[in-house]
Design a protein around this motif. Structure first.
Motif, PDB file in Angstrom:
ATOM      1  N   ILE A 235       0.841  -1.202   0.000  1.00 56.08           N
ATOM      2  CA  ILE A 235       0.000   0.000   0.000  1.00 56.08           C
ATOM      3  C   ILE A 235       0.870   1.244   0.000  1.00 56.08           C
ATOM      4  O   ILE A 235       0.634   2.204  -0.741  1.00 56.08           O
ATOM      5  CB  ILE A 235      -0.951  -0.014   1.209  1.00 56.08           C
ATOM      6  CG1 ILE A 235      -1.914  -1.205   1.104  1.00 56.08           C
ATOM      7  CG2 ILE A 235      -1.713   1.301   1.313  1.00 56.08           C
ATOM      8  CD1 ILE A 235      -2.701  -1.472   2.361  1.00 56.08           C
ATOM      9  N   MET A 236       1.926   1.236   0.804  1.00 61.02           N
ATOM     10  CA  MET A 236       2.795   2.403   0.933  1.00 61.02           C
ATOM     11  C   MET A 236       3.609   2.657  -0.331  1.00 61.02           C
ATOM     12  O   MET A 236       3.833   3.800  -0.720  1.00 61.02           O
ATOM     13  CB  MET A 236       3.741   2.218   2.124  1.00 61.02           C
ATOM     14  CG  MET A 236       3.039   2.200   3.477  1.00 61.02           C
ATOM     15  SD  MET A 236       4.145   1.709   4.823  1.00 61.02           S
ATOM     16  CE  MET A 236       5.296   3.083   4.834  1.00 61.02           C
ATOM     17  N   ARG A 237       4.046   1.593  -0.987  1.00 58.50           N
ATOM     18  CA  ARG A 237       4.986   1.763  -2.104  1.00 58.50           C
ATOM     19  C   ARG A 237       4.347   1.604  -3.477  1.00 58.50           C
ATOM     20  O   ARG A 237       4.918   2.055  -4.467  1.00 58.50           O
ATOM     21  CB  ARG A 237       6.132   0.769  -1.948  1.00 58.50           C
ATOM     22  CG  ARG A 237       6.968   1.061  -0.707  1.00 58.50           C
ATOM     23  CD  ARG A 237       8.140   0.138  -0.550  1.00 58.50           C
ATOM     24  NE  ARG A 237       8.909   0.537   0.635  1.00 58.50           N
ATOM     25  CZ  ARG A 237       9.367  -0.307   1.547  1.00 58.50           C
ATOM     26  NH1 ARG A 237       9.147  -1.598   1.426  1.00 58.50           N
ATOM     27  NH2 ARG A 237      10.055   0.139   2.579  1.00 58.50           N
ATOM     28  N   VAL A 238       3.185   0.949  -3.526  1.00 55.35           N
ATOM     29  CA  VAL A 238       2.563   0.685  -4.826  1.00 55.35           C
ATOM     30  C   VAL A 238       1.176   1.301  -4.934  1.00 55.35           C
ATOM     31  O   VAL A 238       0.812   1.867  -5.953  1.00 55.35           O
ATOM     32  CB  VAL A 238       2.470  -0.841  -5.103  1.00 55.35           C
ATOM     33  CG1 VAL A 238       1.994  -1.085  -6.520  1.00 55.35           C
ATOM     34  CG2 VAL A 238       3.803  -1.530  -4.863  1.00 55.35           C
TER      35      VAL A 238
ATOM     36  N   GLU B 230      -9.691   0.432   8.340  1.00 51.10           N
ATOM     37  CA  GLU B 230      -9.142   1.616   9.011  1.00 51.10           C
ATOM     38  C   GLU B 230      -7.627   1.689   8.831  1.00 51.10           C
ATOM     39  O   GLU B 230      -7.060   2.771   8.603  1.00 51.10           O
ATOM     40  CB  GLU B 230      -9.491   1.585  10.499  1.00 51.10           C
ATOM     41  CG  GLU B 230     -10.969   1.754  10.817  1.00 51.10           C
ATOM     42  CD  GLU B 230     -11.783   0.484  10.550  1.00 51.10           C
ATOM     43  OE1 GLU B 230     -11.169  -0.608  10.375  1.00 51.10           O
ATOM     44  OE2 GLU B 230     -13.023   0.588  10.530  1.00 51.10           O
ATOM     45  N   GLN B 231      -6.951   0.551   8.932  1.00 49.26           N
ATOM     46  CA  GLN B 231      -5.503   0.523   8.750  1.00 49.26           C
ATOM     47  C   GLN B 231      -5.121   0.882   7.310  1.00 49.26           C
ATOM     48  O   GLN B 231      -4.169   1.637   7.077  1.00 49.26           O
ATOM     49  CB  GLN B 231      -4.966  -0.860   9.118  1.00 49.26           C
ATOM     50  CG  GLN B 231      -5.047  -1.166  10.601  1.00 49.26           C
ATOM     51  CD  GLN B 231      -4.822  -2.643  10.912  1.00 49.26           C
ATOM     52  OE1 GLN B 231      -5.088  -3.523  10.081  1.00 49.26           O
ATOM     53  NE2 GLN B 231      -4.331  -2.922  12.103  1.00 49.26           N
ATOM     54  N   ILE B 232      -5.885   0.353   6.367  1.00 48.77           N
ATOM     55  CA  ILE B 232      -5.628   0.640   4.953  1.00 48.77           C
ATOM     56  C   ILE B 232      -5.804   2.130   4.675  1.00 48.77           C
ATOM     57  O   ILE B 232      -4.969   2.761   4.017  1.00 48.77           O
ATOM     58  CB  ILE B 232      -6.563  -0.196   4.054  1.00 48.77           C
ATOM     59  CG1 ILE B 232      -6.234  -1.680   4.202  1.00 48.77           C
ATOM     60  CG2 ILE B 232      -6.451   0.243   2.606  1.00 48.77           C
ATOM     61  CD1 ILE B 232      -7.287  -2.589   3.606  1.00 48.77           C
ATOM     62  N   SER B 233      -6.872   2.709   5.187  1.00 47.63           N
ATOM     63  CA  SER B 233      -7.140   4.127   4.978  1.00 47.63           C
ATOM     64  C   SER B 233      -6.021   4.983   5.568  1.00 47.63           C
ATOM     65  O   SER B 233      -5.580   5.965   4.950  1.00 47.63           O
ATOM     66  CB  SER B 233      -8.482   4.512   5.605  1.00 47.63           C
ATOM     67  OG  SER B 233      -8.762   5.867   5.404  1.00 47.63           O
ATOM     68  N   ALA B 234      -5.541   4.614   6.747  1.00 45.79           N
ATOM     69  CA  ALA B 234      -4.458   5.362   7.388  1.00 45.79           C
ATOM     70  C   ALA B 234      -3.183   5.289   6.564  1.00 45.79           C
ATOM     71  O   ALA B 234      -2.450   6.281   6.439  1.00 45.79           O
ATOM     72  CB  ALA B 234      -4.211   4.824   8.792  1.00 45.79           C
ATOM     73  N   LEU B 235      -2.910   4.142   5.959  1.00 45.19           N
ATOM     74  CA  LEU B 235      -1.719   3.991   5.127  1.00 45.19           C
ATOM     75  C   LEU B 235      -1.822   4.833   3.857  1.00 45.19           C
ATOM     76  O   LEU B 235      -0.844   5.457   3.432  1.00 45.19           O
ATOM     77  CB  LEU B 235      -1.512   2.515   4.766  1.00 45.19           C
ATOM     78  CG  LEU B 235      -1.019   1.627   5.909  1.00 45.19           C
ATOM     79  CD1 LEU B 235      -1.209   0.158   5.569  1.00 45.19           C
ATOM     80  CD2 LEU B 235       0.450   1.919   6.210  1.00 45.19           C
ATOM     81  N   TYR B 236      -3.003   4.871   3.256  1.00 45.41           N
ATOM     82  CA  TYR B 236      -3.186   5.723   2.078  1.00 45.41           C
ATOM     83  C   TYR B 236      -3.010   7.192   2.442  1.00 45.41           C
ATOM     84  O   TYR B 236      -2.430   7.966   1.675  1.00 45.41           O
ATOM     85  CB  TYR B 236      -4.558   5.485   1.457  1.00 45.41           C
ATOM     86  CG  TYR B 236      -4.619   4.274   0.548  1.00 45.41           C
ATOM     87  CD1 TYR B 236      -3.744   4.146  -0.523  1.00 45.41           C
ATOM     88  CD2 TYR B 236      -5.553   3.272   0.748  1.00 45.41           C
ATOM     89  CE1 TYR B 236      -3.782   3.055  -1.358  1.00 45.41           C
ATOM     90  CE2 TYR B 236      -5.605   2.165  -0.086  1.00 45.41           C
ATOM     91  CZ  TYR B 236      -4.715   2.055  -1.139  1.00 45.41           C
ATOM     92  OH  TYR B 236      -4.757   0.966  -1.962  1.00 45.41           O
TER      93      TYR B 236
END
Length: 214
Positions: free
Chosen positions: A123-126, A201-207
């Motif tokens: 998520i962070m890099r791609v 929630e974790q995914i949204s925070a990473l985006y």
């Protein structure tokens, strides 16, 4: 060492590293990178990424017309689509990496978001990866399909073919490509095992951390 000479060396170094670790094989895969004058260096057609010669790297003008060096990969339309639609693109990497190709063939893959959220790093890099349909190798329609995304994705996965990743420079694009491949590998290893994935929630925070499109 000039900027162009340094970038030629980096292309060959990273290509050989990927080839030696089995991320691409034979004469598959290609890399391009943009110089500050707007011209493009790209791996030649029919070349093996494990045995590139810096002096023979293709040099294209800002309109992707051949200037010198060997003739470029037939996938230039695919590369040019990222440069044309994502202003921040400084390099593009395309591989036929085994796990990503295998993942692209499976019926349960979400075409709008190919990679399952197994770790934070994809998520962070791609970011979100779009699955594109199958095209014959070298078909200019691949580039048109990327242009149809209007610069909203930094990576796509070509069905039955392989991933393509754009980055701010050749190192960022290469690292993101490897993260994509490792995530596809994890997805295959955990397929059918109901792995614990990241929460919404974790995914949204990473985006939010990275600025990738949700």
């Amino acid at each position: 060492m000039s900027e162009a000479a340094k970038l030629r060396e980096e292309i060959c170094l990273l290509a050989k590293s990927m080839f030696d670790r089995g991320l691409t094989c034979g004469a598959s895969g290609n890399i391009s990178a943009r110089l500050t004058d707007g011209t493009i260096l790209v791996t030649p057609t029919g070349s093996s990424m494990g045995f590139l010669d810096p002096a023979r790297i293709s040099h294209l003008d800002a309109r992707f017309q051949h200037i010198d060096g060997d003739l470029p990969t037939k996938e230039v339309p695919l590369h040019s689509a990222f440069y044309d639609t994502r202003q921040q693109t400084g390099a593009v990497v395309h591989l036929h990496s085994t796990h990503s190709v295998a993942w692209s063939m499976l019926p349960e893959v979400d075409p709008e978001d190919v990679l399952p959220p197994l770790t934070p790093y994809s998520i962070m890099r791609v970011g979100r990866v779009k699955l594109l349909p199958f095209f014959l190798p070298g078909d200019p329609e691949m580039g048109n399909a990327v242009r149809g995304l209007a610069g909203q994705r930094s990576a796509v996965l070509l069905a039955n073919h392989g991933p393509v990743v754009a980055g701010k420079d050749i190192w960022a694009a290469s690292i993101a490509m490897e993260e994509l491949e490792e995530t596809a590998k994890l997805a295959l290893l955990t397929r059918g095992l109901n792995p614990r994935q990241l929460s919404a929630e974790q995914i949204s925070a990473l985006y939010d951390m990275t600025g990738h499109s949700k």
